[in-house]
Design a protein around this motif. Structure first.
Motif, PDB file in Angstrom:
ATOM      1  N   LYS A   1       0.935  -1.178   0.100  1.00 24.03           N
ATOM      2  CA  LYS A   1      -0.140   0.098  -0.171  1.00 24.03           C
ATOM      3  C   LYS A   1       0.702   1.359  -0.022  1.00 24.03           C
ATOM      4  O   LYS A   1       0.618   2.166  -0.781  1.00 24.03           O
ATOM      5  CB  LYS A   1      -1.140   0.220   1.236  1.00 24.03           C
ATOM      6  CG  LYS A   1      -1.971  -0.889   1.058  1.00 24.03           C
ATOM      7  CD  LYS A   1      -2.755  -0.897   2.541  1.00 24.03           C
ATOM      8  CE  LYS A   1      -4.022  -2.082   2.688  1.00 24.03           C
ATOM      9  NZ  LYS A   1      -4.484  -2.092   3.995  1.00 24.03           N
ATOM     10  N   LEU A   2       2.227   1.235   0.764  1.00 25.39           N
ATOM     11  CA  LEU A   2       2.667   2.328   0.770  1.00 25.39           C
ATOM     12  C   LEU A   2       3.313   2.837  -0.281  1.00 25.39           C
ATOM     13  O   LEU A   2       3.571   3.883  -0.692  1.00 25.39           O
ATOM     14  CB  LEU A   2       3.764   2.489   2.013  1.00 25.39           C
ATOM     15  CG  LEU A   2       3.430   2.260   3.468  1.00 25.39           C
ATOM     16  CD1 LEU A   2       4.267   2.241   4.301  1.00 25.39           C
ATOM     17  CD2 LEU A   2       2.192   2.899   3.875  1.00 25.39           C
ATOM     18  N   ALA A   3       3.804   1.528  -1.123  1.00 22.73           N
ATOM     19  CA  ALA A   3       4.573   1.939  -2.482  1.00 22.73           C
ATOM     20  C   ALA A   3       3.470   2.470  -3.542  1.00 22.73           C
ATOM     21  O   ALA A   3       4.055   3.247  -4.307  1.00 22.73           O
ATOM     22  CB  ALA A   3       5.085   0.395  -2.613  1.00 22.73           C
ATOM     23  N   LEU A   4       2.362   2.422  -3.397  1.00 14.82           N
ATOM     24  CA  LEU A   4       1.359   2.969  -4.346  1.00 14.82           C
ATOM     25  C   LEU A   4       0.854   4.290  -3.858  1.00 14.82           C
ATOM     26  O   LEU A   4       0.120   4.799  -4.530  1.00 14.82           O
ATOM     27  CB  LEU A   4       0.150   1.887  -4.415  1.00 14.82           C
ATOM     28  CG  LEU A   4       0.524   0.394  -5.055  1.00 14.82           C
ATOM     29  CD1 LEU A   4      -0.700  -0.548  -4.922  1.00 14.82           C
ATOM     30  CD2 LEU A   4       1.113   0.685  -6.528  1.00 14.82           C
ATOM     31  N   CYS A   5       1.093   4.588  -2.711  1.00 15.97           N
ATOM     32  CA  CYS A   5       0.545   5.805  -1.973  1.00 15.97           C
ATOM     33  C   CYS A   5       1.034   6.951  -3.016  1.00 15.97           C
ATOM     34  O   CYS A   5       2.028   7.347  -3.304  1.00 15.97           O
ATOM     35  CB  CYS A   5       0.948   6.252  -0.655  1.00 15.97           C
ATOM     36  SG  CYS A   5       0.131   7.414   0.079  1.00 15.97           S
ATOM     37  N   ARG A   6       0.063   8.096  -3.329  1.00 13.96           N
ATOM     38  CA  ARG A   6       0.186   8.915  -4.002  1.00 13.96           C
ATOM     39  C   ARG A   6       0.787   8.705  -5.603  1.00 13.96           C
ATOM     40  O   ARG A   6       1.631   9.593  -5.903  1.00 13.96           O
ATOM     41  CB  ARG A   6       0.711  10.073  -3.543  1.00 13.96           C
ATOM     42  CG  ARG A   6      -0.275  10.692  -2.304  1.00 13.96           C
ATOM     43  CD  ARG A   6       0.338  11.719  -1.689  1.00 13.96           C
ATOM     44  NE  ARG A   6      -0.566  12.085  -0.394  1.00 13.96           N
ATOM     45  CZ  ARG A   6      -0.275  12.675   0.454  1.00 13.96           C
ATOM     46  NH1 ARG A   6       1.070  13.466   0.464  1.00 13.96           N
ATOM     47  NH2 ARG A   6      -1.174  12.901   1.531  1.00 13.96           N
TER      48      ARG A   6
ATOM     49  N   ALA B   1      -0.290   7.165  -9.615  1.00  8.23           N
ATOM     50  CA  ALA B   1      -1.301   6.991 -10.500  1.00  8.23           C
ATOM     51  C   ALA B   1      -2.158   5.944 -10.545  1.00  8.23           C
ATOM     52  O   ALA B   1      -3.310   5.720 -10.797  1.00  8.23           O
ATOM     53  CB  ALA B   1      -0.677   6.960 -12.021  1.00  8.23           C
ATOM     54  N   VAL B   2      -1.407   4.790  -9.870  1.00  3.75           N
ATOM     55  CA  VAL B   2      -2.385   3.438  -9.520  1.00  3.75           C
ATOM     56  C   VAL B   2      -3.686   3.660  -8.782  1.00  3.75           C
ATOM     57  O   VAL B   2      -4.582   2.811  -9.064  1.00  3.75           O
ATOM     58  CB  VAL B   2      -1.257   2.524  -9.099  1.00  3.75           C
ATOM     59  CG1 VAL B   2      -1.938   1.242  -8.806  1.00  3.75           C
ATOM     60  CG2 VAL B   2      -0.023   2.061 -10.037  1.00  3.75           C
ATOM     61  N   LEU B   3      -3.502   4.551  -7.915  1.00  2.99           N
ATOM     62  CA  LEU B   3      -4.616   4.776  -6.949  1.00  2.99           C
ATOM     63  C   LEU B   3      -5.539   5.927  -7.576  1.00  2.99           C
ATOM     64  O   LEU B   3      -6.587   6.328  -6.904  1.00  2.99           O
ATOM     65  CB  LEU B   3      -4.023   5.232  -5.547  1.00  2.99           C
ATOM     66  CG  LEU B   3      -3.181   4.259  -4.846  1.00  2.99           C
ATOM     67  CD1 LEU B   3      -2.829   4.699  -3.384  1.00  2.99           C
ATOM     68  CD2 LEU B   3      -4.141   2.907  -4.459  1.00  2.99           C
ATOM     69  N   GLY B   4      -5.351   6.286  -8.656  1.00  6.39           N
ATOM     70  CA  GLY B   4      -6.127   7.486  -9.296  1.00  6.39           C
ATOM     71  C   GLY B   4      -5.652   8.684  -8.734  1.00  6.39           C
ATOM     72  O   GLY B   4      -4.657   8.979  -8.060  1.00  6.39           O
ATOM     73  N   GLY B   5      -6.355   9.695  -9.101  1.00  4.93           N
ATOM     74  CA  GLY B   5      -6.080  11.189  -8.662  1.00  4.93           C
ATOM     75  C   GLY B   5      -7.114  12.303  -9.245  1.00  4.93           C
ATOM     76  O   GLY B   5      -8.109  11.724 -10.136  1.00  4.93           O
TER      77      GLY B   5
ATOM     78  N   ARG C   1      -2.606  23.259 -14.903  1.00  2.00           N
ATOM     79  CA  ARG C   1      -3.110  22.040 -14.611  1.00  2.00           C
ATOM     80  C   ARG C   1      -2.078  21.387 -13.493  1.00  2.00           C
ATOM     81  O   ARG C   1      -1.008  21.352 -13.635  1.00  2.00           O
ATOM     82  CB  ARG C   1      -3.521  21.203 -15.740  1.00  2.00           C
ATOM     83  CG  ARG C   1      -4.630  21.569 -16.210  1.00  2.00           C
ATOM     84  CD  ARG C   1      -5.090  20.531 -17.467  1.00  2.00           C
ATOM     85  NE  ARG C   1      -6.234  20.996 -18.245  1.00  2.00           N
ATOM     86  CZ  ARG C   1      -7.050  20.099 -18.813  1.00  2.00           C
ATOM     87  NH1 ARG C   1      -6.724  18.737 -18.997  1.00  2.00           N
ATOM     88  NH2 ARG C   1      -7.986  20.503 -19.365  1.00  2.00           N
ATOM     89  N   CYS C   2      -2.841  20.872 -12.517  1.00  2.00           N
ATOM     90  CA  CYS C   2      -1.784  20.262 -11.521  1.00  2.00           C
ATOM     91  C   CYS C   2      -2.441  18.694 -11.087  1.00  2.00           C
ATOM     92  O   CYS C   2      -3.588  18.840 -10.879  1.00  2.00           O
ATOM     93  CB  CYS C   2      -1.787  20.935 -10.268  1.00  2.00           C
ATOM     94  SG  CYS C   2      -0.904  20.304  -8.975  1.00  2.00           S
ATOM     95  N   GLN C   3      -1.731  17.868 -11.497  1.00  2.00           N
ATOM     96  CA  GLN C   3      -2.335  16.490 -11.008  1.00  2.00           C
ATOM     97  C   GLN C   3      -1.907  15.830  -9.575  1.00  2.00           C
ATOM     98  O   GLN C   3      -0.728  16.289  -9.299  1.00  2.00           O
ATOM     99  CB  GLN C   3      -1.676  15.399 -12.142  1.00  2.00           C
ATOM    100  CG  GLN C   3      -2.246  14.150 -11.868  1.00  2.00           C
ATOM    101  CD  GLN C   3      -3.622  13.898 -12.345  1.00  2.00           C
ATOM    102  OE1 GLN C   3      -3.899  14.438 -13.451  1.00  2.00           O
ATOM    103  NE2 GLN C   3      -4.163  13.058 -11.550  1.00  2.00           N
ATOM    104  N   VAL C   4      -3.258  15.663  -9.041  1.00  2.00           N
ATOM    105  CA  VAL C   4      -2.704  15.433  -7.290  1.00  2.00           C
ATOM    106  C   VAL C   4      -3.416  14.071  -7.629  1.00  2.00           C
ATOM    107  O   VAL C   4      -4.509  13.864  -7.635  1.00  2.00           O
ATOM    108  CB  VAL C   4      -3.524  16.328  -6.650  1.00  2.00           C
ATOM    109  CG1 VAL C   4      -3.384  15.864  -5.071  1.00  2.00           C
ATOM    110  CG2 VAL C   4      -2.993  17.777  -6.661  1.00  2.00           C
ATOM    111  N   TYR C   5      -2.446  13.032  -7.044  1.00  2.00           N
ATOM    112  CA  TYR C   5      -2.635  11.592  -6.947  1.00  2.00           C
ATOM    113  C   TYR C   5      -3.447  11.045  -5.356  1.00  2.00           C
ATOM    114  O   TYR C   5      -3.076  11.801  -4.405  1.00  2.00           O
ATOM    115  CB  TYR C   5      -1.838  10.630  -6.928  1.00  2.00           C
ATOM    116  CG  TYR C   5      -0.833  10.818  -8.441  1.00  2.00           C
ATOM    117  CD1 TYR C   5      -1.801  10.276  -9.690  1.00  2.00           C
ATOM    118  CD2 TYR C   5       0.101  11.308  -8.673  1.00  2.00           C
ATOM    119  CE1 TYR C   5      -1.421  10.567 -10.816  1.00  2.00           C
ATOM    120  CE2 TYR C   5       0.601  11.420 -10.050  1.00  2.00           C
ATOM    121  CZ  TYR C   5      -0.097  11.113 -11.087  1.00  2.00           C
ATOM    122  OH  TYR C   5       0.325  11.015 -12.199  1.00  2.00           O
TER     123      TYR C   5
END
Length: 128
Positions: free
Chosen positions: A37-42, A44-48, A59-63
């Motif tokens: 979970k920690l490796a995926l935090c913030r 693109a895998v978790l969306g944003g 534009r600013c992308q925030v995961y």
């Protein structure tokens, strides 16, 4: 000029794969899950979300974050919120201490039935 600061999450992402490769069979399932979970935090895998400035259209992308309680990126803000809420409940000029202990499994039913009256969390909710 200073270089980019080193973050805990950077170290976890760098060294977790080698750790799991070497010790994965010995690591508890929960440890493996948390590290994943920690490796995926913030990322693109978790969306944003994409935010756009109405004036300049920048534009600013925030995961999205993993919201795991062990996460060094997520837990800081939640911990601060919890402390602010909890501090409102404290009485002035008193010292407070947290006591954590483990009960034998045979006593769990007693605590589960009386958790509300004792003010204690059950073993299952305490570890979640």
């Amino acid at each position: 000029m200073h270089g980019p600061s080193l973050r805990v999450i950077d170290l976890l992402r760098q060294y977790t794969p080698a750790y799991l490769q070497q010790y994965g069979r010995q690591a508890e399932t929960q440890v493996q899950s948390v590290l994943a979970k920690l490796a995926l935090c913030r990322t693109a895998v978790l969306g944003g979300h994409t935010y756009e400035c109405p004036q300049c259209q920048h534009r600013c992308q925030v995961y999205n974050s993993c919201i795991d309680r062990h996460c060094p990126q997520c837990s800081g803000g939640r911990r601060a919120d919890w402390l602010a809420k909890t501090s409102e409940l404290l009485l002035p000029n008193l010292d407070y201490f947290q006591v954590v202990f483990t009960l034998p499994e045979d006593l769990w039913p007693l605590m589960l039935g009386g958790a509300a009256s004792t003010g204690m969390a059950s073993p299952r909710t305490a570890s979640a």
